[in-house]
Design an enzyme around this catalytic site. Structure first.
Site, PDB file in Angstrom:
ATOM      1  N   ASP A  63       0.871  -1.176   0.000  1.00  0.00           N
ATOM      2  CA  ASP A  63       0.000   0.000   0.000  1.00  0.00           C
ATOM      3  C   ASP A  63       0.905   1.220   0.000  1.00  0.00           C
ATOM      4  OD1 ASP A  63      -2.263  -1.658   0.238  1.00  0.00           O
ATOM      5  OD2 ASP A  63      -2.094  -1.679   2.421  1.00  0.00           O
ATOM      6  N   VAL A  64       0.783   2.070  -1.014  1.00  0.00           N
ATOM      7  CA  VAL A  64       1.776   3.130  -1.200  1.00  0.00           C
ATOM      8  C   VAL A  64       1.143   4.516  -1.284  1.00  0.00           C
ATOM      9  CG1 VAL A  64       3.316   1.520  -2.382  1.00  0.00           C
ATOM     10  CG2 VAL A  64       1.782   2.950  -3.734  1.00  0.00           C
TER      11      VAL A  64
END
Length: 257
Positions: A130-131
């Site tokens: 998750d960025v």
């Protein structure tokens, strides 16, 4: 030639199906079992189910829910949420799940990737990143529903995950989640370039054009989405959908050579 996979992603909270925006502002959209049955009828390529609170609450996966979903599901199923050990992963696979997704636990303890791969096979281990984009450029990986900065580069960790035996990378752009304004193809291209692993991207798809743009730039990948498959129109009415066979065939023709 391998083809791009079009993958609905179902987020589960408290036993119900929800949809979020930027990992917050969740909206209840129905019963996950009913959604699985509809997707069965539409012959989807693959399905991702994530219990978004299991890790935050520090609890084990809900095995009863997973078993129920897997029993209904007639397509390959990937489950994520609360997996912290190889024994859990093996138990989940025994319930009829094809892939197990790891995020916070893998980042906190990277050898876990190898431990699980040895138990269930590399092809069944998906590492989820998750960025978020940093204000001054570059990207960072986050965990615990986007609340905790893991202080690592998603590109660097994708390489590490590959070396440790992961079978797939799933890249989720937090700032695009639920916005339906297109994938973040910048970081997707960076991760695609960094490893040879199959890549699935998530966060931002709002149309088939967004998916076409992704395969034109990235080639054969997994195209995951949530809102695109459960909302209809500007008022986001709940209506589960999936591209028709001709639409899917046309999308495959866009794959870069």
């Amino acid at each position: 030639m391998p083809r791009a996979r079009i993958i609905p992603c179902l987020l589960v909270r408290g036993g119900g199906l929800v949809k979020t925006r930027k990992f917050g502002d969740d909206k209840y959209v129905g019963d996950p079992i009913n959604a699985v049955r509809i997707f069965n009828e539409k012959e989807v390529d693959e399905l991702i189910v994530v219990d978004i609170d299991a890790t935050v609450e520090g609890r084990e996966p809900d095995y009863a829910m997973i078993e129920h979903l897997a029993a209904e599901c007639r397509m390959p199923l990937c489950y994520g949420g609360g997996v912290t050990g190889a024994a859990q992963a093996k138990r989940i696979m025994g319930l009829g799940v094809e892939k197990v997704a790891l995020s916070a636990a893998a980042i906190a303890h990277p050898p876990l990737i190898s431990e699980i791969a040895e138990q269930v096979g590399n092809q069944s281990v998906v590492v989820v990143l998750d960025v978020k984009k940093k204000l001054l450029g570059g990207y960072r990986a986050y965990t615990h529903n986007g609340r905790t900065d893991a202080k690592i580069s998603p590109v660097d960790f994708a390489r590490e995950a590959e070396a440790l035996g992961a079978g797939e990378i799933m890249l989720n752009a937090i700032d695009h989640d639920g916005m339906m304004d297109g994938y973040d193809l910048t970081i997707a291209a960076q991760v695609r370039e960094a490893t040879r692993l199959p890549l699935t991207i998530l966060g931002g798809a709002g149309s088939l054009d967004h998916m076409r743009q992704a395969v034109q730039k990235l080639g054969t990948i997994g195209l995951a989405a949530g809102s695109f498959f459960v909302f209809k129109g500007q008022y986001r009415a709940v209506l589960i959908s999936y591209p028709s066979h001709p639409e899917r065939a046309a999308l495959q023709q866009q794959v870069a050579i």
